[in-house]
Design a protein around this motif. Sequence first.
Motif, PDB file in Angstrom:
ATOM      1  N   LEU A 192       0.841  -1.195   0.000  1.00  0.00           N
ATOM      2  CA  LEU A 192       0.000   0.000   0.000  1.00  0.00           C
ATOM      3  C   LEU A 192       0.877   1.247   0.000  1.00  0.00           C
ATOM      4  O   LEU A 192       1.983   1.252   0.553  1.00  0.00           O
ATOM      5  N   VAL A 193       0.350   2.308  -0.611  1.00  0.00           N
ATOM      6  CA  VAL A 193       1.084   3.569  -0.728  1.00  0.00           C
ATOM      7  C   VAL A 193       0.214   4.691  -0.162  1.00  0.00           C
ATOM      8  O   VAL A 193      -0.832   5.023  -0.741  1.00  0.00           O
ATOM      9  N   PRO A 194       0.597   5.297   0.973  1.00  0.00           N
ATOM     10  CA  PRO A 194      -0.143   6.462   1.473  1.00  0.00           C
ATOM     11  C   PRO A 194       0.143   7.678   0.610  1.00  0.00           C
ATOM     12  O   PRO A 194       1.289   7.900   0.200  1.00  0.00           O
ATOM     13  N   LEU A 195      -0.893   8.464   0.331  1.00  0.00           N
ATOM     14  CA  LEU A 195      -0.746   9.600  -0.576  1.00  0.00           C
ATOM     15  C   LEU A 195      -0.795  10.947   0.131  1.00  0.00           C
ATOM     16  O   LEU A 195      -0.364  11.950  -0.436  1.00  0.00           O
ATOM     17  N   ASP A 196      -1.339  10.977   1.353  1.00  0.00           N
ATOM     18  CA  ASP A 196      -1.440  12.245   2.068  1.00  0.00           C
ATOM     19  C   ASP A 196      -1.341  12.003   3.569  1.00  0.00           C
ATOM     20  O   ASP A 196      -1.318  10.855   4.023  1.00  0.00           O
ATOM     21  N   TRP A 197      -1.287  13.096   4.324  1.00  0.00           N
ATOM     22  CA  TRP A 197      -1.154  12.990   5.781  1.00  0.00           C
ATOM     23  C   TRP A 197      -1.566  14.299   6.420  1.00  0.00           C
ATOM     24  O   TRP A 197      -1.401  15.380   5.844  1.00  0.00           O
ATOM     25  N   SER A 198      -2.129  14.191   7.635  1.00  0.00           N
ATOM     26  CA  SER A 198      -2.356  15.374   8.462  1.00  0.00           C
ATOM     27  C   SER A 198      -2.232  14.965   9.922  1.00  0.00           C
ATOM     28  O   SER A 198      -2.399  13.790  10.271  1.00  0.00           O
ATOM     29  N   GLU A 199      -1.937  15.945  10.765  1.00  0.00           N
ATOM     30  CA  GLU A 199      -1.828  15.688  12.204  1.00  0.00           C
ATOM     31  C   GLU A 199      -3.143  15.184  12.766  1.00  0.00           C
ATOM     32  O   GLU A 199      -3.173  14.305  13.616  1.00  0.00           O
ATOM     33  N   GLU A 200      -4.265  15.747  12.274  1.00  0.00           N
ATOM     34  CA  GLU A 200      -5.576  15.396  12.830  1.00  0.00           C
ATOM     35  C   GLU A 200      -6.060  14.019  12.402  1.00  0.00           C
ATOM     36  O   GLU A 200      -6.743  13.322  13.166  1.00  0.00           O
ATOM     37  N   SER A 201      -5.741  13.612  11.186  1.00  0.00           N
ATOM     38  CA  SER A 201      -6.358  12.394  10.645  1.00  0.00           C
ATOM     39  C   SER A 201      -5.371  11.333  10.200  1.00  0.00           C
ATOM     40  O   SER A 201      -5.779  10.254   9.784  1.00  0.00           O
ATOM     41  N   GLY A 202      -4.063  11.621  10.259  1.00  0.00           N
ATOM     42  CA  GLY A 202      -3.085  10.647   9.793  1.00  0.00           C
ATOM     43  C   GLY A 202      -3.164  10.465   8.294  1.00  0.00           C
ATOM     44  O   GLY A 202      -3.559  11.370   7.550  1.00  0.00           O
ATOM     45  N   HIS A 203      -2.786   9.278   7.816  1.00  0.00           N
ATOM     46  CA  HIS A 203      -2.885   8.963   6.390  1.00  0.00           C
ATOM     47  C   HIS A 203      -4.350   8.709   6.042  1.00  0.00           C
ATOM     48  O   HIS A 203      -4.996   7.839   6.624  1.00  0.00           O
ATOM     49  N   THR A 204      -4.870   9.449   5.078  1.00  0.00           N
ATOM     50  CA  THR A 204      -6.306   9.383   4.765  1.00  0.00           C
ATOM     51  C   THR A 204      -6.563   8.769   3.398  1.00  0.00           C
ATOM     52  O   THR A 204      -7.477   7.968   3.239  1.00  0.00           O
ATOM     53  N   THR A 205      -5.771   9.112   2.407  1.00  0.00           N
ATOM     54  CA  THR A 205      -5.939   8.602   1.051  1.00  0.00           C
ATOM     55  C   THR A 205      -4.817   7.609   0.768  1.00  0.00           C
ATOM     56  O   THR A 205      -3.639   7.947   0.869  1.00  0.00           O
ATOM     57  N   VAL A 206      -5.194   6.371   0.426  1.00  0.00           N
ATOM     58  CA  VAL A 206      -4.225   5.275   0.286  1.00  0.00           C
ATOM     59  C   VAL A 206      -4.552   4.505  -0.988  1.00  0.00           C
ATOM     60  O   VAL A 206      -5.721   4.226  -1.285  1.00  0.00           O
TER      61      VAL A 206
END
Length: 295
Positions: A192-206
């Motif tokens: 799997l490849v994570p495409l984005d990240w945020s402090e609030e939600s972590g990796h969201t789009t994978v």
Amino acid sequence: MNATPNAPTTSDPTPRNGYRLAVINLMPQAEIYLDYMAQVLPPGTDVRWIRVRNHPYRSSNHEILAATHRHYDETDLDGCDALLLTGAAMDLNPDLTAATYWEEIVETLRDADGRVGSIAGVCWGAQVVGKVFYGIEKQHFPAKISGVIEMTNIAPEHPLMRGLDDRYWLPQSRYAQMEPTAFAKAVADGVLVPLDWSEESGHTTVVSADGAHLMLQGHQDYPTERLAEEYHSALRKGQSPPVPLNYDPERPVNRWRANNRTFFAAWLESAAERKRTHGLSAGPTTAPSIIPSQL
């Protein structure tokens, strides 16, 4: 709402110029999702709407469903570039398999795999895709994530992310994520490849490394007013929901539309190209049986 006239169905045999997408619609008030997708998909996209047999659709308009949706075995999936599984009103339940339509969804996803270029899941649907194809359970957050989250694009050269800003806004409304330990292993193994990240939600789009499966734990599909509707609905039920992050439910402003349209266009193009290059087409005439040890 213009759901009925704007919803292409499998009864129309005339090919269109553009992509063909099958959507398994599990949303409450399922008919409103027709307009949701019309706002984010590329113009000319031919949508094949699918309903499941083991779901009562109690809050939905059954006249519109009958006019716009067919069951999976009545749908020309081999003519579609991609398949999308929506979210569902099952996100509070920690057991993914508790849905009355669980086995039907599993059979459908497994049958569709290898017949379309890519399968995507949204929110609850993303966690279903993670479990069915990668054996990853879901893990609930201490509190629901609700709001418009600023995401960091951590894969700007990936075909799905090249058109997105370095930082972009993404609506989120969820209680859970893919279980972190199993998810981290799948990433470390190159599956799997994570495409984005945020402090609030972590990796969201994978996305899977081969592009076959896409997990959208956020809501690239949400229109401007959806988070406000969820917030006010909770208030009417006597609940005390937090105000969504970075979003005014009294005067909502859309800061995500352009990026989400770009993302869906890139996904459909990637799915269509993958279907062409891999020669994906007809699958079995009946959906395969579920093997319990695989779940």
